[in-house]
Structure formats: C-alpha cells, structure tokens
Design an enzyme around this catalytic site. Structure first.
Site, short mmCIF file in Angstrom:
data_model
loop_
_atom_site.label_atom_id
_atom_site.label_comp_id
_atom_site.label_asym_id
_atom_site.label_seq_id
_atom_site.Cartn_x
_atom_site.Cartn_y
_atom_site.Cartn_z
N GLU A 1 -1.30 6.81 -3.52
CA GLU A 1 -1.97 5.89 -4.44
C GLU A 1 -2.85 6.77 -5.34
O GLU A 1 -2.56 6.95 -6.52
CB GLU A 1 -2.82 4.87 -3.66
N HIS B 1 1.68 -6.27 1.56
CA HIS B 1 0.51 -5.40 1.37
C HIS B 1 -0.65 -6.25 0.86
O HIS B 1 -0.82 -6.45 -0.33
CB HIS B 1 0.87 -4.28 0.37
N1 HPA Z 1 -6.34 1.59 -0.76
C1 HPA Z 1 -6.98 2.11 0.30
N2 HPA Z 1 -7.72 1.36 1.10
C2 HPA Z 1 -7.85 0.06 0.86
C3 HPA Z 1 -7.23 -0.52 -0.22
C4 HPA Z 1 -6.43 0.29 -1.07
O1 HPA Z 1 -5.83 -0.14 -2.06
N3 HPA Z 1 -7.56 -1.83 -0.20
C5 HPA Z 1 -8.35 -2.03 0.88
N4 HPA Z 1 -8.54 -0.88 1.52
ZN ZN Z 2 -4.02 -1.42 0.16
#
Ligand code: HPA
Ligand code: ZN
Length: 346
Positions: free
Chosen positions: A201, A18
C-alpha cells in the site's frame, strides 16, 4: 459512466473482503458511544471530528482512527458498530463480507478480547438471520507492535477459535515488513487459519513478495505497488493471488493523487484477480458501492469489468466451494438479465 452502468455496479451481487470494522464507525456513532460510556473526545462536535479527516498519509489516518475506536468499551458497543456496517453492506448488495478487526487496539485499553469478539459475532449471527447476509471475522495483528505481542493476542483469541476464520496484518506498513511476523503466522497456519496481509500500500513491492514467501498469505490487501516489479506482477497474475484494492482509501491516503491516476485497470489488464473494497468507509468517503462508482467514473471500465470484479470478489473469498458456486451463479444470472439491455453494451 452512463446511468445504466452505475445501476449495474450498485445492484450487482458482490462480496467485500477488505473492511476494518473500526473504520466503519461513523462520527455520529462515535459521539453516541462517547456519551453512553462517558469517554472524553478531543473534538467538540461531529462536524469538528469530520473536519479532522484531512489525511496526508497512512499514519495521519491511523492516529485519528485509533482515537475514534477509544469509545468502544462494552459488548453492546461492538455489536452496534458491526450491525450498522452489515446493514449498510446489505443495502449495497453485499452477499458476503470478510471483516477485519484490531483486537490490540481494544485490549491495550483494558477491554477483554472476549468482549470484542462476542459483540461482533452476535451481530454477524443476527444479520444473517434477519437479512440473509453472510459474514466472517479476520483478526488483524498491529504491525507496529512486536511479534511477541501478536503471540499474546493469539493466545487470548484461541478460546474463541470458532468465531474467526483467519488472521491479517495491518497498521503502519513502512519499517514493519511482513517477515517480522514469520513465526506467529507459521503458528496460525498450523492452526488452520486463513492468512492475509496488508502489503504494497505504502510499503515497497518487496513486502508483497515476503508476505507470499515468508508468511504464505492467500490474498494481499492493497498490493497496488506490485506494478513496480514486473516479475511480481506476472507472478500474481499466474498464481491468481487476489488483491483487495480500496480505491477511495488510496486517494485519501495519497497513494495516488486522483482517481484518474489509479492503477486498477492496469492491474486488471495484467490479469490480476482484483477486487474493489471500502477499507475504512466512515473515514474515506464511502462504502463499497461508492468505491465502485468513483472508480468506474474515473476509469474507462465496462460492464465486463463489473462482472469480472463481482466474480473475483466471490472467488477470492474464503467461502466453501458450494457457497462460492451458488453466489457465482447469482452473479451470472444477474448479468445474463442485464446484458440484454442495449444501453449497457459498451
Ligand atoms: N492500512 C493499514 N492499516 C489499516 C488500514 C489500512 O488501510 N485501515 C485500518 N488499518
Ligand atoms: Zn486496510
């Protein structure tokens, strides 16, 4: 954390699953490329740009991240950015990396899809030849844009089908559930591409469930909010669906207040196939080993957890079974050697 455990997490062979390549653009390289391409930046110096990296949530980060990517114009720019990341990853003992890229960020500015992927892919080839590091590319659709725009991006990508292994979903999560992209992911599945998605997230656990049930993804990026749903937690553990967790990112974007509050150990204890990754290392305070060290310093993790995390990173990768076996063998050999040192027995 004792010195020996720190040395182990640094030296152990690992994979990174990731990492957004645009998030590896260091401020120094942003300024170098801005100068080379005569792009005007709203920041006067590297220091001023770094000072702007005070994020309050995902969107406040994304605004700066897209501004930083605006300096990328030529194939050589994409090559230089990718090469810099791979050199850094090699130094952190990364054997294999699966790298996200956001083509829509570039095609929206008039940069051809072919320019983006050709530059990055050439860097992957050279890094493999020079440093022995293996890497592949995963195309991410921006979820704040429409599914129709994702389909257009897929069309542009198809002539380069041999240069990427899968698709993902990133950008602003809240209000953009995975099911918004059901049809384009179904098409990608037919094409034999690997499927992943950011979910859980900032968004709710329900987004993890629809990423699995509607998009049929093979891994969940982040996924840390799964613990809010006991049935989902048990399912992830039972199915061994890997989570690509990014601890420093989670702190910088205020998913958790501080590293002591991070749920990574709880996820491991629940039997979930957790991996540790850097997400956007230039913006969040460090590369993969910095993430390992910050996590191991804050949480009561042991050498057995280190071995588990390293093994998970290979098992959850999209490498062929033989390559996985080889790399898992390297990890086991590494721990067989360091396991004899009494200082690491915890
Ligand atoms: N989340 C969502 N989109 C993203 C992220 C992330 O952590 N990093 C780069 N684009
Ligand atoms: Zn990401």
């Amino acid at each position: 954390m004792n010195t020996t455990l720190r040395e182990i997490v640094q030296a152990m062979p690992k994979a990174e699953l990731h990492i957004h390549i645009e998030g590896s653009l260091e401020p120094e390289l942003i300024f170098e490329l801005a100068g080379r391409n005569r792009v005007d930046l709203p920041y006067k110096s590297v220091e001023e740009l770094r000072r702007a990296y005070a994020f309050t949530d995902l969107q406040s980060f994304l605004d700066i991240y897209y501004a930083g990517a605006s300096v990328l114009l030529t194939e050589q720019d994409f090559y230089d950015m990718t090469r810099a990341y791979l050199e850094r990853a090699k130094a952190d003992n990364v054997l294999h990396a699966e790298i996200f890229f956001d083509p829509q960020t570039h095609t929206a500015r008039g940069v051809e899809f072919g320019t983006v992927i050709t530059g990055m892919h050439r860097a992957l080839r050279d890094a493999h030849a020079q440093w022995g590091i293996s890497a592949s590319l995963i195309l991410c659709f921006l979820r704040h844009l429409s599914e129709e725009e994702a389909f257009e991006t897929l069309e542009q990508a198809l002539p380069y089908r041999d240069k990427f292994i899968g698709v993902g979903l990133d950008s602003s999560e809240r209000g953009h559930p995975p099911e918004k992209f059901a049809r384009v992911f179904a098409r990608c599945k037919e094409l034999g591409l690997h499927l992943v998605a950011h979910a859980g997230e900032e968004g709710p656990p329900a987004y993890i469930t629809t990423a699995l049930d509607v998009l049929h993804v093979e891994r969940i990026d982040h996924g840390v909010r799964c613990l809010e749903d006991r049935g989902l937690t048990e399912r992830l553990a039972r199915q061994q669906t890997a989570l690509t967790v990014c601890p420093l990112s989670n702190i910088k974007l205020r998913v958790f207040d501080q590293m002591h509050d991070h749920n990574l150990l709880t996820l491991l204890d629940a039997g979930i196939a957790v991996t540790i990754n850097s997400d956007d290392p230039a913006y969040f305070g460090g590369y993969i080993n910095d993430n390992f060290i910050a996590t191991f310093e804050a949480l009561p993790l042991t050498v057995d957890h280190a071995r588990q995390l390293a093994r998970n990173s290979i098992s959850a990768s999209f490498l062929a079974p033989r390559a996985k076996e080889k790399y898992l063998g390297e990890i086991d050999a590494f721990f067989a050697n360091c396991g004899t040192a009494p200082a690491v027995a915890q």
